[in-house]
Enzyme design. Structure first.
Site, PDB file in Angstrom:
ATOM      1  N   ASP A  99      -3.144   2.906  -1.018  1.00  0.00           N
ATOM      2  CA  ASP A  99      -3.709   4.168  -1.101  1.00  0.00           C
ATOM      3  C   ASP A  99      -2.689   5.216  -1.957  1.00  0.00           C
ATOM      4  OD1 ASP A  99      -6.196   5.973  -0.564  1.00  0.00           O
ATOM      5  OD2 ASP A  99      -4.540   7.042   0.205  1.00  0.00           O
ATOM      6  N   GLU A 150      -5.312   1.563  -5.264  1.00  0.00           N
ATOM      7  CA  GLU A 150      -6.528   2.733  -5.252  1.00  0.00           C
ATOM      8  C   GLU A 150      -6.107   3.562  -6.319  1.00  0.00           C
ATOM      9  OE1 GLU A 150      -7.938   6.699  -4.088  1.00  0.00           O
ATOM     10  OE2 GLU A 150      -6.009   5.819  -3.967  1.00  0.00           O
TER      11      GLU A 150
END
Length: 625
Positions: free
Chosen positions: A268, A310
Site C-alpha cells: 500500500d 497499489e
C-alpha cells in the site's frame, strides 16, 4: 553404483539466491552503496533471507517449488478473487472458516482480507495506520487464527492476500514510540526535521492527499522537538526509505507474513516511498528500485509470494509498477487496472465506448512480462474520475466537463440517471468530485421502479463482471456485489463513519439473502448465479490466460467495447454492449479478426448471424471464438 546426492534446503536457497542476485544487489548498491553501514547491511539482509527461508513451514516450501515450476499460476483463467473486510464478512477470522463453502461455491481462488494487521486505537485510516505488523487486529482474532484460516483456504486452492503499508507506520508503532522518546537510531527510521524550513520547502511541490480532513504534509510535535512527515494523516508517520535499516526491517516483516501463509502482499501507498525536493514525491525512480529489490528478496526466500502494488494513478505512472525498462519482469506481479474500472462506468453513463477504446488501446501494452492486472468494477474505495484532459481532447471533449458529468450522473442528480451514489472529497477549487456507492446502486438497482428497470440493472452488473473476467489478469469481486447489495445508509448514524461516505458501500454481508442464492429469482439470486457462471466459464477458456496478447478493437459501433485475445488455440473476441439498446455487428468483421467457430464461450452456445449481422441485446456480453 554411486549413491545419488540429495538436494538440501541450503542448496535450494543458494540456487534462488543466484537466480535473483542480479535483481537485488545492483538496486541496493545504487540506493545504499554510499551509506557507511552498507557492507554490514548486506550481511544482515542475507542472514535475514536465510533465516526466513529456513523457518518456512514444509507445506509452504512445497508451494514455493510448485510456483517455481508454474510461474504463470496467477495469470491462468482459473484465478478469481474476492475482497472483503473480515468483520463485515462474518465477524472474525474464525467466522471466515464457517464460510469457506460459500467462497468455493462462487468459484473463488483468491481472497483479499482488507486491512487485518493490528491498527492503532481509534481512527486508523480504515486499518492502514498499523502499529504492529506482526500481529492481527485483536477484533478479528490472533496470528494463530490467521495461520489456521490461511491453511484451510490453501487446502481448497484459495490464495490469501493482505495489506502491507510501506510508506508509513502508525505513530503508536514501537519504532515511532522510541523515536518520540529521543532515540536517534529510530528517529532515522522516519522523516523528521528540527524546524519547519525544509518541510515548507518540500510542501511547495507536494499535493495534499486529504485536504479536507488532514491538510498539509507535516506535523509538529513540540514535546520532542520535531516536525514529522505525515503524508496522509497526523497519526501516520512516513518511513525514511533512504535508511537501509528500514529496508531490512520491512523485508523481515514480509518474510514473517509469508511464513504465516500469506500468498499475496498488497503493498500500500508505494508511490510515496521516496522523497525528492522540488517534486510531488510520488513515483520517483528510487521507488521502483526499492520495489524490485523487495520482490527479489521474496523470490529468494519465499517465491510463492506475489506482490500487488497499489498505485491508483494514470496509466503512464501505473505501468512502471509492473516493471518497465530495466525493471521489466522484475517488479510487481499485480497492479490494479483502475482505468478499466473508470472507463466501464464512463461508457455506461454515456452509452459510448469510444473514450474507453481510446484510453485502453492507447496507453496499455498488449502483454506484460511476469505480471498482470487485478481487474475490478467496485472496491472498498471511492471512484475518482481519472480521465485526463488530453484523452478527453482526443475525442473533442472537455475533460473537466466530462468528469463533472460523471460525478453528477453517478450521484444521481443528472437528468435521466439510473444511478444512486454519494459524493466523496469534493474539491471546490478544482471541481473534483469523487463518488461512493455499491455496484448495484450505481448500476441502477436502487432506483429501479419497475421490473424492466430492475432487469436492466441486473444486466449492467453481469456485464461488468463478464468484462473483468474476460479482460485477463485476476478479476476481483467486491463482497456483496455478487448478491447485488445496495447502498447502506446506516453509516450516517455511526459517529466513526458518518464523515466518510465510502461506508455507504461497506455494508455487512447479508447471509440471510445468501441462503437463497441458488433458488431466489430476485436480483440477488440472478446476480449470484450469473456471476458464478461467469467465473466457471472463465476457467474453461484458455484464451483468457493473461499471458496472451490483448488488442483493443474498433467494431465501428460506438456503443460496443471490443477486444481480441490472441491465444495459440485461436482468437477470442470480447464484445460488450454498453447500452440498453439492441446493436449489431457484421459477421464479416468478426471473421476478419480471427473468429472461426462463431461460438460464445460465455454462454457456451453457438452464435447465429442474421442477415450477416451479429445481434447484441442490451448489455450483451459475448466471448466469441
Amino acid at each position: 553404483m554411486a549413491k545419488a546426492a540429495s538436494i538440501t534446503d541450503d542448496d535450494i536457497f543458494s540456487l534462488r539466491l543466484d537466480r535473483s542476485a542480479p535483481d537485488l544487489w545492483p538496486m541496493l548498491e545504487a540506493l545504499y552503496g554510499a551509506h557507511p553501514d552498507y557492507d554490514a547491511f548486506r550481511e544482515r539482509l542475507l542472514a535475514a533471507l536465510k533465516k526466513g527461508h529456513t523457518a518456512r513451514p514444509a507445506d509452504l516450501k512445497k508451494l514455493d517449488l510448485r510456483r517455481d515450476l508454474e510461474p504463470d499460476w496467477f495469470q491462468r483463467p482459473d484465478m478469481a478473487g474476492y475482497v472483503f473486510y473480515i468483520d463485515r464478512f462474518n465477524g472474525t477470522l474464525k467466522g471466515v472458516l464457517d464460510k469457506l463453502d460459500y467462497l468455493e461455491d462462487l468459484g473463488v481462488t483468491y481472497v483479499h482480507f482488507m486491512p487485518c494487521l493490528k491498527p492503532r486505537p481509534g481512527d486508523s485510516d480504515g486499518g492502514y495506520s498499523v502499529m504492529d505488523y506482526r500481529a492481527i487486529n485483536p477484533d478479528y482474532g490472533t496470528m494463530e487464527d490467521f495461520q489456521e484460516v490461511t491453511a484451510a483456504l490453501r487446502a481448497r486452492g484459495i490464495s490469501v492476500c493482505i495489506d502491507l503499508v510501506l510508506n508509513h507506520t502508525a505513530k503508536e508503532h514501537a519504532w515511532a514510540q522510541k523515536a518520540a522518546k529521543g532515540d536517534a537510531a529510530y528517529q532515522d527510521y522516519y522523516l523528521m526535521f528540527d524546524d519547519p524550513a525544509l518541510p515548507r520547502a518540500y510542501e511547495r511541490s507536494l499535493v495534499e492527499i486529504f485536504p479536507d480532513t488532514a491538510p498539509g504534509s507535516f506535523t509538529e510535535y513540540p514535546h520532542f522537538g520535531k516536525w514529522v512527515w505525515t503524508t496522509f494523516n497526523e497519526h501516520q508517520w512516513d518511513l525514511n526509505w533512504a535508511n537501509p535499516q528500514v529496508f531490512l526491517e520491512i523485508t523481515e516483516i514480509m518474510l514473517f507474513l509469508a511464513n504465516q501463509g500469506v500468498e499475496v502482499l498488497r503493498l500500500d501507498a508505494v508511490a510515496f516511498m521516496w522523497k525528492r525536493m522540488g517534486t510531488r514525491c510520488q513515483s520517483e525512480p528510487e521507488v521502483h528500485m526499492l520495489l524490485q529489490a523487495l520482490r527479489a528478496c521474496c523470490r529468494i526466500a519465499c517465491p510463492a509470494l506475489l506482490h500487488l502494488e497499489e498505485a491508483i494513478v494514470a496509466p503512464s505512472e501505473m505501468l512502471p509498477y509492473l516493471g518497465r525498462g530495466k525493471h521489466d519482469g522484475r517488479e510487481g506481479n499485480l497492479a490494479y487496472h483502475n482505468s478499466l474500472m473508470v472507463q466501464f462506468w464512463g461508457a455506461l453513463a454515456t452509452r459510448d465506448a469510444r473514450l474507453m477504446r481510446h484510453v485502453l488501446g492507447t496507453h496499455f501494452p498488449a502483454t506484460l512480462t511476469n505480471a498482470t492486472y487485478a481487474t475490478y468494477i467496485r472496491c472498498h474505495d471511492d471512484i475518482g474520475w481519472a480521465v485526463t484532459d488530453e484523452d478527453a481532447g482526443a475525442l473533442h471533449m472537455s475533460g473537466g466537463a466530462h468528469r463533472a458529468f460523471l460525478s453528477n450522473f453517478y450521484e444521481g442528480t443528472f437528468p435521466g440517471s439510473f444511478a444512486k451514489g454519494e459524493l466523496f472529497q469534493v474539491n471546490e477549487e478544482t471541481g473534483d468530485k469523487r463518488i461512493s456507492g455499491s455496484f448495484a446502486s450505481l448500476a441502477g438497482l436502487e432506483r429501479a421502479e419497475d421490473p424492466g428497470a430492475e432487469q436492466l440493472a441486473v444486466q449492467r452488473i453481469l456485464l461488468g463482471h463478464a468484462l473483468i473476467a474476460a479482460f485477463g489478469g485476476i478479476p476481483l469481486i467486491y463482497m456483496g456485489d455478487e448478491l447485488a447489495t445496495l447502498n447502506d445508509y446506516t453509516y450516517r448514524d455511526q459517529p466513526d463513519h458518518a464523515h466518510d461516505s465510502r461506508w455507504v458501500h461497506r455494508p455487512r454481508m447479508d447471509w440471510h439473502m445468501a441462503q437463497f442464492r441458488h433458488s431466489d429469482d430476485s436480483p440477488a439470486g440472478q446476480v449470484f448465479r450469473g456471476t458464478k457462471h461467469i467465473l466457471a466459464r472463465r476457467k474453461a477458456v484458455e484464451a483468457i490466460h493473461a499471458g496472451h496478447p490483448l488488442r483493443i478493437l474498433d467494431p465501428g459501433q460506438s456503443g460496443v467495447f471490443a477486444f481480441a485475445r490472441q491465444a495459440p488455440t485461436g482468437v477470442m473476441l470480447g464484445l460488450f454492449n454498453m447500452t440498453e439498446h439492441w446493436l449489431h455487428l457484421p459477421e464479416t468483421w468478426a471473421r476478419d479478426h480471427g473468429v472461426t467457430r462463431m461460438h460464445d464461450a460465455l454462454s457456451d452456445h453457438p452464435v447465429e448471424a442474421h442477415d450477416g449481422q451479429i445481434a447484441l441485446p442490451p448489455y450483451a456480453r459475448v466471448w466469441l471464438l
